[in-house]
Design a protein around this motif. Structure first.
Motif, PDB file in Angstrom:
ATOM      1  N   GLN A  90      -1.042   2.226   5.888  1.00 33.44           N
ATOM      2  CA  GLN A  90      -1.084   3.305   4.909  1.00 33.44           C
ATOM      3  C   GLN A  90       0.103   3.289   3.946  1.00 33.44           C
TER       4      GLN A  90
ATOM      5  N   VAL B 129      -8.339  -2.162   1.517  1.00 32.94           N
ATOM      6  CA  VAL B 129      -7.895  -0.760   1.572  1.00 32.94           C
ATOM      7  C   VAL B 129      -7.580  -0.259   0.171  1.00 32.94           C
TER       8      VAL B 129
ATOM      9  N   ARG C 164      -9.838   0.782  12.080  1.00 33.79           N
ATOM     10  CA  ARG C 164      -9.245   2.064  11.686  1.00 33.79           C
ATOM     11  C   ARG C 164      -7.763   2.114  12.034  1.00 33.79           C
TER      12      ARG C 164
ATOM     13  N   TRP D  30     -13.607   3.653   5.401  1.00 32.28           N
ATOM     14  CA  TRP D  30     -13.291   4.272   6.693  1.00 32.28           C
ATOM     15  C   TRP D  30     -14.530   4.452   7.560  1.00 32.28           C
TER      16      TRP D  30
ATOM     17  N   TYR E 242      -5.977   0.100   9.481  1.00 29.14           N
ATOM     18  CA  TYR E 242      -6.069   0.824   8.206  1.00 29.14           C
ATOM     19  C   TYR E 242      -4.952   1.861   8.130  1.00 29.14           C
TER      20      TYR E 242
ATOM     21  N   LEU F 202       0.813  -1.212   0.000  1.00 31.77           N
ATOM     22  CA  LEU F 202       0.000   0.000   0.000  1.00 31.77           C
ATOM     23  C   LEU F 202       0.850   1.267   0.000  1.00 31.77           C
TER      24      LEU F 202
ATOM     25  N   TYR G  51      -6.987  -7.690   3.997  1.00 32.21           N
ATOM     26  CA  TYR G  51      -7.354  -6.358   4.489  1.00 32.21           C
ATOM     27  C   TYR G  51      -6.692  -5.271   3.645  1.00 32.21           C
TER      28      TYR G  51
ATOM     29  N   SER H  48     -10.645   0.397  -1.787  1.00 26.53           N
ATOM     30  CA  SER H  48     -11.325   1.623  -1.333  1.00 26.53           C
ATOM     31  C   SER H  48     -10.628   2.866  -1.874  1.00 26.53           C
ATOM     32  N   ARG H  49      -9.326   2.770  -2.131  1.00 30.42           N
ATOM     33  CA  ARG H  49      -8.613   3.896  -2.724  1.00 30.42           C
ATOM     34  C   ARG H  49      -9.022   4.116  -4.177  1.00 30.42           C
TER      35      ARG H  49
END
Length: 384
Positions: free
Chosen positions: A265, A237, A258, A250, A261, A96, A233, A240-241
């Motif tokens: 990052q 993420v 959270r 979120w 998450y 990520l 997971y 979702s980006r």
């Protein structure tokens, strides 16, 4: 790099790189897919010899049909002939963070199987093959957004062909990748007829490629804790980006969800696995699981090749373990059978490997030989 676009969920987008080469210019929309926006000569990656290394910034398109700037690293043998074979090598990037992209890790030899494949890649370069290594997760490091990876891979190939110094505008093109890199490779092959109809592929070789992300996620801690839950997971993420309007992730997380998450990052593979180890989806959302939302489920399903209606218009070499603990083998077989019914020349290799990681090296020699035959114009065999 500008990390966000209009409407994006920017809570945990990756920290932008300080290197402005990655930044999208204000007029990025004026370029066509695969146009070279900028180029730069780089020092050769450690362990690579008798080559010139260039990085190309090119225009691609995200899943909302908006222009984005993407990057590929071009390895050019000094002894290459004009229009030498061009191999697009999609690295395994389960990450990520933008620092985890091949255009960065090639030069640091951290978190990258590309670096560990140096001897094999050097062998191909010594034969005069040109190798392109795209950052196929894109400018938001959208791990899990598999269709995007296919688009960026195809546009990166076009950028290489458009780069005049390389002199490969008429080169035969092959693709190779494993696991996450296999996913980008497989999607590029399937998307080529519609997304890049002017680009002709000699063939695509991929192994251990996730063909159904829902089934994969369900096997990695959807109901019970799992050692590799971090991969599932992180894919959520990343999706979702790339699809913030459909997956406002979120807003639907527990405090633990959270926290994880945010921890992920800018994480690369090892850190992602450590953060997610022995957790489960039940801990991430307070009430409704992510796949219970029909909109979310549809987006994730759309990034699975086993149900995608399109098929490649070039031959495929595919390999996998019969007992892959990360990738649903039934979805691989379903996809192969679909391609066979459509007339695609598919060569499928069932390796004797007991798991996902072990299957990787067992398929590489056959894949390289198969690609060499395609470059030479030998008709593709089939195990259909």
């Amino acid at each position: 790099m500008t990390p966000a676009v209009a409407g994006a969920d920017d809570v945990a987008l990756p920290t932008p790189l300080g290197d402005q080469f990655y930044a999208a210019p204000a007029n990025i929309g004026d370029y066509a897919n695969g146009d070279v926006v900028a180029s730069r000569r780089m020092p050769n990656p450690p362990g690579f010899m008798n080559i010139e290394t260039w990085q190309l910034k090119f225009r691609s398109t995200d899943m909302y049909e908006r222009p984005i700037a993407a990057v590929t690293t071009l390895l050019l043998p000094v002894n290459r002939s004009a229009n030498a074979p061009l191999l697009s090598f999609q690295d395994i990037v389960n990450a990520l963070g933008l620092e985890c992209a091949p255009s960065r890790t090639l030069f640091t030899q951290t978190n990258s199987l590309t670096a560990r494949q140096g001897p094999a890649l050097n062998g191909l370069l010594a034969q005069g093959w040109v190798i392109a290594v795209p950052d196929h997760l894109g400018p938001r490091s959208a791990y899990g957004a598999a269709q995007l990876g296919g688009r960026i891979t195809l546009d990166g190939i076009k950028a290489g062909k458009n780069f005049r110094l390389a002199n490969i505008s008429r080169s035969p093109v092959g693709l190779i990748g494993y696991s996450g890199g296999g996913m980008a490779t497989a999607w590029a092959a399937a998307l080529a007829p519609t997304y890049a109809p002017g680009l002709r592929l000699a063939g695509s070789a991929y192994g251990g490629a996730p063909m159904n992300l829902i089934k994969m996620a369900e096997g990695l801690g959807y109901n019970n804790p799992h050692p590799a839950f971090g991969l599932a997971y992180a894919a959520a993420v990343g999706l979702s980006r790339e699809y913030p309007d459909e997956i406002p992730m979120w807003d639907n997380l527990t405090d633990l969800g959270r926290s994880m998450y945010l921890q992920m990052q800018n994480a690369c593979t090892n850190e992602i696995l450590k953060i997610g180890q022995d957790h489960s989806a039940d801990e991430m959302t307070p009430d409704v699981k992510i796949f219970d939302d029909p909109v979310v489920r549809a987006v994730v399903q759309a990034n699975g090749l086993d149900t995608y209606p399109g098929t490649p218009n070039s031959p495929v070499f595919e390999w996998h373990s019969p007992t892959d603990e990360l990738i649903p083998v039934e979805s691989i077989l379903t996809t192969n059978n679909k391609y066979c019914r459509a007339g695609v020349r598919v060569s499928s290799l069932l390796t004797p490997a007991p798991n996902h990681v072990a299957a990787y090296p067992l398929g590489i020699p056959g894949a390289i030989q198969w690609l060499g035959e395609r470059f030479a114009g030998v008709p593709a065999p089939s195990t259909c």
